[in-house]
Motif scaffolding. Sequence first.
Motif, short mmCIF file in Angstrom:
data_model
loop_
_atom_site.label_atom_id
_atom_site.label_comp_id
_atom_site.label_asym_id
_atom_site.label_seq_id
_atom_site.Cartn_x
_atom_site.Cartn_y
_atom_site.Cartn_z
N MET A 1 0.84 -1.17 0.00
CA MET A 1 0.00 0.00 0.00
C MET A 1 0.89 1.24 0.00
N TRP A 2 0.51 2.25 -0.76
CA TRP A 2 1.22 3.53 -0.71
C TRP A 2 0.21 4.66 -0.81
N ILE A 3 0.58 5.79 -0.21
CA ILE A 3 -0.28 6.99 -0.18
C ILE A 3 0.55 8.18 -0.59
N PHE A 4 0.06 9.00 -1.53
CA PHE A 4 0.75 10.21 -1.93
C PHE A 4 0.40 11.33 -0.96
N LEU A 5 1.41 12.04 -0.46
CA LEU A 5 1.22 13.16 0.47
C LEU A 5 1.55 14.45 -0.29
N PRO A 6 0.56 15.08 -0.94
CA PRO A 6 0.83 16.20 -1.84
C PRO A 6 1.43 17.44 -1.19
N ASN A 7 1.13 17.70 0.08
CA ASN A 7 1.66 18.92 0.71
C ASN A 7 3.17 18.87 0.90
N LYS A 8 3.76 17.67 0.94
CA LYS A 8 5.21 17.52 1.08
C LYS A 8 5.86 16.90 -0.15
N ASN A 9 5.05 16.50 -1.14
CA ASN A 9 5.52 15.79 -2.32
C ASN A 9 6.23 14.49 -1.93
N ASN A 10 5.65 13.80 -0.94
CA ASN A 10 6.21 12.55 -0.44
C ASN A 10 5.23 11.40 -0.68
N ILE A 11 5.77 10.20 -0.59
CA ILE A 11 4.96 8.99 -0.68
C ILE A 11 5.14 8.22 0.62
N LYS A 28 6.81 -2.41 7.82
CA LYS A 28 7.51 -1.12 7.83
C LYS A 28 6.56 -0.01 7.41
N VAL A 29 6.87 1.20 7.85
CA VAL A 29 6.24 2.42 7.37
C VAL A 29 7.38 3.30 6.89
N ILE A 30 7.39 3.63 5.61
CA ILE A 30 8.50 4.40 5.03
C ILE A 30 7.93 5.60 4.29
N GLU A 31 8.45 6.80 4.60
CA GLU A 31 8.07 8.01 3.87
C GLU A 31 9.25 8.42 3.00
N VAL A 32 8.99 8.56 1.70
CA VAL A 32 10.03 8.85 0.72
C VAL A 32 9.67 10.12 -0.04
N ASN A 33 10.66 11.00 -0.24
CA ASN A 33 10.44 12.19 -1.06
C ASN A 33 10.33 11.76 -2.51
N TYR A 34 9.25 12.14 -3.16
CA TYR A 34 8.97 11.70 -4.53
C TYR A 34 10.03 12.17 -5.52
N ALA A 35 10.49 13.41 -5.38
CA ALA A 35 11.44 13.98 -6.34
C ALA A 35 12.85 13.43 -6.18
N LEU A 54 1.14 -4.78 10.78
CA LEU A 54 0.16 -3.70 10.68
C LEU A 54 -0.64 -3.86 9.40
N HIS A 55 -1.78 -3.19 9.39
CA HIS A 55 -2.67 -3.27 8.23
C HIS A 55 -2.67 -1.98 7.44
N ARG A 56 -2.57 -0.86 8.12
CA ARG A 56 -2.70 0.44 7.48
C ARG A 56 -1.91 1.48 8.27
N ALA A 57 -1.51 2.55 7.58
CA ALA A 57 -0.82 3.65 8.26
C ALA A 57 -1.31 4.97 7.67
N GLU A 58 -1.29 6.00 8.48
CA GLU A 58 -1.63 7.35 8.04
C GLU A 58 -0.66 8.32 8.68
N LYS A 59 -0.47 9.46 8.04
CA LYS A 59 0.36 10.51 8.63
C LYS A 59 -0.58 11.54 9.24
N LYS A 60 -0.38 11.82 10.51
CA LYS A 60 -1.19 12.79 11.23
C LYS A 60 -0.30 13.84 11.87
N SER A 61 -0.81 15.04 12.00
CA SER A 61 -0.09 16.10 12.68
C SER A 61 -0.29 15.96 14.19
N VAL A 62 0.74 16.25 14.94
CA VAL A 62 0.61 16.22 16.40
C VAL A 62 0.29 17.61 16.95
N PHE A 63 0.14 18.58 16.08
CA PHE A 63 -0.14 19.95 16.50
C PHE A 63 -1.62 20.26 16.33
N ILE A 64 -2.14 21.06 17.24
CA ILE A 64 -3.52 21.50 17.17
C ILE A 64 -3.61 22.66 16.18
#
Length: 83
Positions: A1-11, A28-35, A54-64
């Motif tokens: 499974m992979w998810i595109f993170l457009p605000n950082k241009n990461n996968i 594993k959970v791996i975040e890679v810069n697309y460029a 694990l079955h799934r992962a998401e990126k969440k902000s820890v800031f309010i």
Amino acid sequence: MWIFLPNKNNILFVPGWNVDNGGKFGGKVIEVNYASGEVVFEARISPSSGQQALHRAEKKSVFIKLLPFQSADLFKNEKNGLK
């Protein structure tokens, strides 16, 4: 499974099971810069009970994030000790 993170241009790449984590199998959970292809985050998860970690992962902000009409002053009061 992979998810595109457009605000950082990461996968966010999530091989969740049967991955060799240095002698133990898990996921594993791996975040890679697309460029650039640079790995910006990597987590290895190896459960003691088997190969599926694990079955799934998401990126969440820890800031309010405050809404435009809110102010940080709303969270300051005598009860929580913020002044």
